[in-house]
Each structure stands twice: as structure tokens, then as C-alpha cells.
Design a protein around this motif. Structure first.
Motif, PDB file in Angstrom:
ATOM      1  N   THR A 388       0.381  -1.563   0.093  1.00 30.66           N
ATOM      2  CA  THR A 388       0.370  -0.141  -0.104  1.00 30.66           C
ATOM      3  C   THR A 388       0.877   1.424   0.133  1.00 30.66           C
ATOM      4  OG1 THR A 388       0.057  -0.061   2.838  1.00 30.66           O
ATOM      5  CG2 THR A 388      -1.639  -1.125   1.181  1.00 30.66           C
ATOM      6  N   ASP A 412      -6.680   1.692  -0.135  1.00 28.00           N
ATOM      7  CA  ASP A 412      -6.211   1.621   0.921  1.00 28.00           C
ATOM      8  C   ASP A 412      -7.116   2.979   1.723  1.00 28.00           C
ATOM      9  OD1 ASP A 412      -5.009   0.829   4.029  1.00 28.00           O
ATOM     10  OD2 ASP A 412      -3.693   2.425   3.827  1.00 28.00           O
ATOM     11  N   LYS A 413      -5.593   3.857   1.131  1.00 23.85           N
ATOM     12  CA  LYS A 413      -6.869   5.325   1.276  1.00 23.85           C
ATOM     13  C   LYS A 413      -7.881   5.560   1.693  1.00 23.85           C
ATOM     14  CE  LYS A 413      -5.374  10.729   0.457  1.00 23.85           C
ATOM     15  NZ  LYS A 413      -4.491  11.187  -0.730  1.00 23.85           N
ATOM     16  N   GLN A 416      -9.947   3.818   4.372  1.00 27.29           N
ATOM     17  CA  GLN A 416      -9.623   4.977   5.400  1.00 27.29           C
ATOM     18  C   GLN A 416     -10.693   5.304   6.039  1.00 27.29           C
ATOM     19  OE1 GLN A 416      -5.580   5.704   6.090  1.00 27.29           O
ATOM     20  NE2 GLN A 416      -5.208   4.213   5.819  1.00 27.29           N
ATOM     21  N   THR A 421     -11.117  -0.931   6.278  1.00 30.87           N
ATOM     22  CA  THR A 421      -9.726  -1.396   7.093  1.00 30.87           C
ATOM     23  C   THR A 421      -9.509  -2.044   5.586  1.00 30.87           C
ATOM     24  OG1 THR A 421     -10.088  -3.300   7.687  1.00 30.87           O
ATOM     25  CG2 THR A 421      -8.975  -0.811   9.408  1.00 30.87           C
ATOM     26  N   PHE A 422      -8.364  -2.179   5.209  1.00 31.42           N
ATOM     27  CA  PHE A 422      -8.189  -3.140   3.871  1.00 31.42           C
ATOM     28  C   PHE A 422      -6.048  -3.650   4.542  1.00 31.42           C
ATOM     29  CE2 PHE A 422      -4.983  -3.837   0.422  1.00 31.42           C
ATOM     30  CZ  PHE A 422      -4.974  -4.451  -0.506  1.00 31.42           C
ATOM     31  N   GLU A 423      -6.816  -5.346   4.125  1.00 29.61           N
ATOM     32  CA  GLU A 423      -5.210  -6.361   4.213  1.00 29.61           C
ATOM     33  C   GLU A 423      -5.484  -7.070   3.003  1.00 29.61           C
ATOM     34  OE1 GLU A 423      -6.359  -8.270   7.677  1.00 29.61           O
ATOM     35  OE2 GLU A 423      -6.311  -6.489   9.350  1.00 29.61           O
ATOM     36  N   CYS A 434      -6.857  -9.996  -0.934  1.00 27.35           N
ATOM     37  CA  CYS A 434      -7.370  -8.446  -0.576  1.00 27.35           C
ATOM     38  C   CYS A 434      -8.494  -8.847   0.576  1.00 27.35           C
ATOM     39  CB  CYS A 434      -7.625  -7.748  -1.998  1.00 27.35           C
ATOM     40  SG  CYS A 434      -6.290  -7.419  -1.977  1.00 27.35           S
TER      41      CYS A 434
END
Length: 442
Positions: A388, A412-413, A416, A421-423, A434
Motif C-alpha cells: 500500500t 487503502d486510502k 480509511q 480497513t484494507f489487508e 485482499c
């Protein structure tokens, strides 16, 4: 997963420390009070008993033999004070067994004479017995033992309990007053992290240090807002200035280049430059989003429709039709576009050359987790945390196509901004998966 460390908020740390300090002070005060009140209370009790003895002695001395016997019988009927002759065969137990009783005995001898006897029981009758002499005749005076009692543990416990409750309540008020400016600062900092620069802290607070911090924070927020505004204007200008010559290049290539293959290559390069500009604009997009209930299944189907070329990517979705999340529909659409494009470019299978993508979901409490998985070569585990990072690319296996290196950074941005959330992680049997964590809509 990293081990989560136990952490307390600053309020609770301040509260516990103040409570511990005040409770320790209350305990020390109780011990000091109990130690210092022994001697004054003993002197006061001894003076009261001595006054009774002197009063009885004066009354007996003023009476003749017959009246003295009647007086003794009359006083014997009283519940709190009793006079009786002291016989040689009387058996008594010493009253002075601790610091308090010894102080009473010493004070009684000082006031009544050194031959005074103080007993806790006479002939197995409990009470405070004082032996004294009247014209060489020995007598006992029995007084109520409650006259010389010390403070009980029940009384001390009641006082201590009230003091402890006051200490706890006072600690909570003090901790709240101390931590309120820090809570406001933390809240304002979180809003700035989310792209909101309109938080203004109180610059007129009475605490000088807090006032300086608030003034510095407000100044920083104003500067960041100006920088963000200048950046948006600059990027918009760059986008406009670059797209104008690109459009001219496309037109000139169509009109002046006769070779069809060269024309297609030039058009492809121009399209790629235009796509890179779009990525820059997406990443620099302001953080204002409006969260509304979004039908996740419909949105996934809509974004899947844009990737119809089955020779490059094949997407399968398994999302329940009634699944709704709180999100910005346009932002979440861009997130899915970037993930599908990332899979199309870097997640192709080594045997078929086609990116197979599966979209699934799961509900966990107040959250919905949307998973987008490909079956490509995956990513070096050491580089997963950097996916990211803007302009970062993974290993060569996942960088076969060109791009700006902003796709997952944009994802990711955007997550937020929407409060999610991003993983990204490698699947156990190969490929990259993802996870998008979004708030469940009511």
C-alpha cells in the motif's frame, strides 16, 4: 498476528494513580489519628473517673457512719456508678494491659494518689473499678467501662469509607479535568488524519502549556489545509495541462501515421499515460466522503461488468443480495476497480495466462468483510506490508504490466476515508487475497 499489548487510556492511568495516592493518604491519616488520639482520650476519660471518685469521696466524708451506709446503698442502685467497701479477700484483675489503659491508670494515680488501684473486674464482675481510701477505709467505685472506650474499628471504618468514596470521586473529577484537553487534541488529530482540517482547539485555556499546544496545533491544521488545497489545485492544473497535449498527440497520430500497428502502439501509450494521470488524481482526491447504505452485491456486479475480456480475467462473485454496507458508492466502486485491475495485471495464472478472481464475503459482528482473491503467483511475504506504499511494486512476477504503482495505495486510502480497513495476504494455496473491512449498514 502480532501480540496485542495491554494498554490503558491516560484517563484511567491518571485515575488509578490519584486514587492510589489518596487512599494511601487516607490510610496514613487514620493510623496517625488513631495513634495521636489515644493520650488525649485517656486523659479525658481518667479525669471523668477521677471526678466521680472525688465526688463520692467528698459525699462519704461529709456523712456520718449511719448515713454513709445509706449513701452506699443508694449509689449501689445506680446502673452506671457503684460504691462498695473493699474487702481483703477481693480478687481483682489489672486494668492496665495496653497503651490506652496504662495511660488511664497513670492519670488516675496522678490525680487520686499513688495508692489508687485500677481493675477491669472485681470478684469476676467486669467494669472499671477504682480502689481509693477514705480515712484509712478502702472502697471500690465501679464506673461504666464505656466511659473509657477508644474509637472502635467500626467508627474508623465508617470514616475511612466516606473518605475513600470522596477520594475516588475526587480522583475521577481531577483525572477528567486533566485529560479533557488531551482528549480534544486526540479527537482533532484523528479528524486531520481523515482529511478534515476544520478542527479548532481552544486557545484561551488557563493552562499555559495546553494553550501553547492548542495554538501550535491550530496553526499546523491551517497550514495542512492550505497545503492540501494547493496540492489539489496543482494536480488539477497538471492533469489539464497534460491531457491537452495528449489529446493533440492522439489526433495527430490518427491523421499523420499510416502504419496501423504504429498507430495502435501510439494510441496504447497515450491511453496508458491518461490512465496514470487518472491514478494520480484518484490518490490526491480530497477526503470528503458521504457514507450511505450501499448494496454490495449490485456494486460488485456493476464493477465486474467493466472487465468483460475473458481472455485476460474471469471474475466470480458470491455475495448475498441483501448485504448492505455503509460506504461511499463511488469510492467503493473505485476500490473494486483497482483490485480487479490489479488482479488482471499481476494475478494471472501461470498455466492459462488468465486471471481467475473470486469475490466472497463474511459477516462478523458489526462488520462485513469483502474478500477479492486471485490465483496468481502471490507476493513475497517480506513485501506484503509495502503493497500500500505509493509507487511501490512487488516482485517481477507481479509487475509484468506498467502502471503508476498507486492502485493498492488508492484502495487503502479510500478504505480509511470510509472508516474501514484494507489487508492483503498470500492465500495458503497460492495467489493474493485482499480483505475489505466495511461497516454493516442497518
Amino acid at each position: 498476528m502480532a501480540r496485542t499489548k495491554l494498554a490503558f487510556s491516560l484517563f484511567w492511568r491518571t485515575f488509578f494513580l490519584l486514587t492510589l495516592l489518596l487512599v494511601g493518604g487516607v490510610f496514613a491519616w487514620m493510623q496517625t489519628f488513631r495513634a495521636l488520639e489515644v493520650e488525649p482520650r485517656a486523659v479525658q476519660a481518667a479525669q471523668q473517673i477521677a471526678a466521680l471518685v472525688n465526688l463520692a469521696r467528698t459525699a462519704l466524708q461529709a456523712s456520718d457512719t449511719i448515713n454513709r451506709v445509706a449513701l452506699i446503698k443508694t449509689m449501689a442502685k445506680q446502673e452506671t456508678v457503684r460504691l462498695a467497701p473493699r474487702e481483703p479477700g477481693d480478687k481483682w484483675e489489672a486494668f492496665e494491659v495496653d497503651r490506652f489503659s496504662r495511660a488511664i491508670g497513670a492519670e488516675l494515680r496522678a490525680q487520686l494518689g499513688t495508692d489508687t488501684v485500677v481493675a477491669s473486674s472485681v470478684n469476676k464482675q467486669p467494669g472499671l473499678w477504682v480502689g481509693f481510701m477514705i480515712e484509712k477505709d478502702p472502697y471500690w467505685l465501679q464506673a461504666d467501662s464505656s466511659r473509657v472506650g477508644t474509637l472502635t474499628w467500626g467508627t474508623l471504618g465508617l470514616w475511612g469509607g466516606i473518605a475513600l468514596l470522596a477520594s475516588v470521586f475526587g480522583s475521577a473529577l481531577i483525572a477528567r479535568a486533566i485529560n479533557r484537553p488531551l482528549q480534544e487534541l486526540s479527537f482533532a488529530a484523528s479528524r486531520i488524519r481523515e482529511g478534515e482540517f476544520d478542527s479548532i482547539l481552544d486557545e484561551n485555556t488557563m493552562t499555559a502549556e495546553i494553550r501553547q499546544v492548542n495554538m501550535g496545533f491550530n496553526r499546523m491544521a491551517r497550514e495542512l489545509a492550505k497545503v492540501e488545497e494547493d496540492r489539489a489545485v496543482m494536480l488539477a492544473g497538471i492533469s489539464h495541462d497534460l491531457r491537452t497535449p495528449l489529446a493533440r498527440l492522439r489526433l495527430e497520430a490518427e491523421m499523420s501515421v499510416n502504419d496501423d500497428e504504429a498507430k495502435r502502439n501510439m494510441a496504447s501509450d497515450i491511453d496508458q499515460l491518461d490512465a496514470i494521470i487518472d491514478k494520480f488524481m484518484d490518490y490526491a482526491r480530497p477526503g470528503d466522503v458521504k457514507l450511505v447504505p450501499v448494496h454490495l452485491s449490485s456494486l460488485v456486479d456493476r464493477e465486474m461488468a467493466a472487465f468483460r475480456d475473458t481472455s485476460q480475467i474471469r471474475i466470480t462473485a458470491r455475495v448475498a443480495i441483501d448485504t448492505k454496507v455503509l460506504a461511499d458508492e463511488i469510492e467503493l466502486g473505485r476500490v473494486l476497480q483497482n483490485l480487479f485491475e490489479n488482479a488482471r495485471r499481476y494475478g494471472r495464472s501461470t498455466d492459462t495466462g488468465i486471471a481467475k478472481v473470486v469475490v466472497t464475503y463474511a459477516r462478523t459482528g458489526p462488520w462485513v468483510i469483502l474478500s477479492v482473491r486471485d490465483y496468481g503467483p502471490g507476493v513475497d511475504p517480506a513485501k506484503l506490508a509495502q503493497l500500500t506504499t505509493p509507487f511501490f511494486r512487488g516482485d517481477a512476477a507481479r509487475t509484468a504490466a506498467t502502471g503508476a504503482g498507486l492502485g493498492l495505495a488508492i484502495v487503502d486510502k479510500a478504505m480509511q476515508r470510509m472508516g474501514g480497513t484494507f489487508e492483503a495476504a498470500n492465500a495458503a494455496d497460492g495467489g493474493l487475497v485482499c480483505h475489505l473491512r466495511l461497516k454493516k449498514a442497518p
